[in-house]
Design a protein around this motif. Structure first.
Motif, PDB file in Angstrom:
ATOM      1  N   ARG A  89      81.057  19.174 105.493  1.00 30.93           N
ATOM      2  CA  ARG A  89      81.834  17.932 105.545  1.00 30.93           C
ATOM      3  C   ARG A  89      82.685  17.848 104.287  1.00 30.93           C
ATOM      4  O   ARG A  89      82.225  18.177 103.209  1.00 30.93           O
ATOM      5  N   LEU A  91      84.117  15.094 102.106  1.00 30.91           N
ATOM      6  CA  LEU A  91      83.819  13.668 101.973  1.00 30.91           C
ATOM      7  C   LEU A  91      85.057  12.791 101.849  1.00 30.91           C
ATOM      8  O   LEU A  91      85.045  11.637 102.276  1.00 30.91           O
ATOM      9  N   ASN A  92      86.143  13.317 101.255  1.00 31.21           N
ATOM     10  CA  ASN A  92      87.347  12.496 101.111  1.00 31.21           C
ATOM     11  C   ASN A  92      88.330  12.684 102.264  1.00 31.21           C
ATOM     12  O   ASN A  92      89.418  12.120 102.246  1.00 31.21           O
ATOM     13  N   GLY A  93      87.953  13.495 103.254  1.00 28.33           N
ATOM     14  CA  GLY A  93      88.802  13.681 104.425  1.00 28.33           C
ATOM     15  C   GLY A  93      89.887  14.723 104.268  1.00 28.33           C
ATOM     16  O   GLY A  93      90.635  14.981 105.212  1.00 28.33           O
ATOM     17  N   ASN A 102      83.087  17.312  96.596  1.00 28.40           N
ATOM     18  CA  ASN A 102      83.698  16.761  97.808  1.00 28.40           C
ATOM     19  C   ASN A 102      83.073  17.345  99.071  1.00 28.40           C
ATOM     20  O   ASN A 102      83.432  16.959 100.170  1.00 28.40           O
ATOM     21  N   GLU A 110      78.678  13.687 112.311  1.00 30.97           N
ATOM     22  CA  GLU A 110      79.108  13.104 111.036  1.00 30.97           C
ATOM     23  C   GLU A 110      80.533  13.526 110.698  1.00 30.97           C
ATOM     24  O   GLU A 110      81.328  12.723 110.208  1.00 30.97           O
ATOM     25  N   ASN A 111      80.870  14.783 110.987  1.00 32.60           N
ATOM     26  CA  ASN A 111      82.231  15.258 110.749  1.00 32.60           C
ATOM     27  C   ASN A 111      83.230  14.512 111.641  1.00 32.60           C
ATOM     28  O   ASN A 111      84.302  14.116 111.190  1.00 32.60           O
ATOM     29  N   ASP A 113      82.799  11.484 112.887  1.00 32.36           N
ATOM     30  CA  ASP A 113      82.855  10.115 112.350  1.00 32.36           C
ATOM     31  C   ASP A 113      83.707  10.054 111.084  1.00 32.36           C
ATOM     32  O   ASP A 113      84.483   9.116 110.894  1.00 32.36           O
ATOM     33  N   ASP A 114      83.571  11.060 110.209  1.00 38.02           N
ATOM     34  CA  ASP A 114      84.386  11.127 108.989  1.00 38.02           C
ATOM     35  C   ASP A 114      85.865  11.166 109.343  1.00 38.02           C
ATOM     36  O   ASP A 114      86.679  10.433 108.767  1.00 38.02           O
ATOM     37  N   ARG A 115      86.235  12.042 110.287  1.00 36.80           N
ATOM     38  CA  ARG A 115      87.651  12.166 110.670  1.00 36.80           C
ATOM     39  C   ARG A 115      88.197  10.838 111.178  1.00 36.80           C
ATOM     40  O   ARG A 115      89.296  10.437 110.812  1.00 36.80           O
ATOM     41  N   ARG A 117      87.038   7.765 110.532  1.00 37.58           N
ATOM     42  CA  ARG A 117      87.081   6.813 109.431  1.00 37.58           C
ATOM     43  C   ARG A 117      88.294   7.077 108.524  1.00 37.58           C
ATOM     44  O   ARG A 117      89.021   6.155 108.167  1.00 37.58           O
ATOM     45  N   HIS A 118      88.549   8.343 108.213  1.00 34.85           N
ATOM     46  CA  HIS A 118      89.690   8.672 107.354  1.00 34.85           C
ATOM     47  C   HIS A 118      91.017   8.412 108.064  1.00 34.85           C
ATOM     48  O   HIS A 118      91.974   7.963 107.439  1.00 34.85           O
TER      49      HIS A 118
END
Length: 131
Positions: A89, A91-93, A102, A110-111, A113-115, A117-118
């Motif tokens: 992952r 973390l900062n996108g 990072n 989770e990856n 969801d990260d994408r 969210r960013h």
């Protein structure tokens, strides 16, 4: 693939993490550098793969080649081997930001969801900037 290692197999030399066999001629730095030690100390550049991640051609100790992505090399060196079913992952996108602080291991969900969210954060910033 010859890349599975215990975290204790890695050793730190002058702030760089030397990779264990079968890649003992290489090291990585917390800044995301990959360094070759077969002819002195050489910073390797790699090249982007089809997904935009930097990939390297590394020569194993037995002379065979392997083609790891930079995020996997850095994450393994600083956060231990990839647990079963996990992936890197950012973390900062930013998928090009391969600094060790990072990166972390996480699930595919989770990856995803990260994408999302960013992506939402970028949209909000863009909308706020246009007001």
């Amino acid at each position: 693939d010859g890349m599975s290692q215990k975290h204790s197999d890695y050793r730190v030399v002058a702030g760089e993490v030397r990779l264990p066999a079968p890649l003992s001629y290489y090291a990585v730095s917390p800044a995301g550098d990959v360094i070759g030690y077969w002819r002195g100390r050489v910073f390797l550049t790699g090249s982007p793969d089809k997904d935009g991640y930097i990939r390297f051609t590394l020569i194993r100790d037995d002379g065979t080649r392997t083609y790891p992505r930079r995020p996997q090399l850095i994450c393994s060196a600083f956060h231990g081997p990839c647990p079963e079913g996990m992936e890197v992952r950012h973390l900062n996108g930013l998928s090009t930001d391969d600094r060790s602080d990072n990166l972390c291991w996480g699930t595919h969900q989770e990856n995803i969801d990260d994408r999302e969210r960013h992506r939402s954060m970028r949209r909000a910033v863009a909308m706020g900037a246009s007001l």
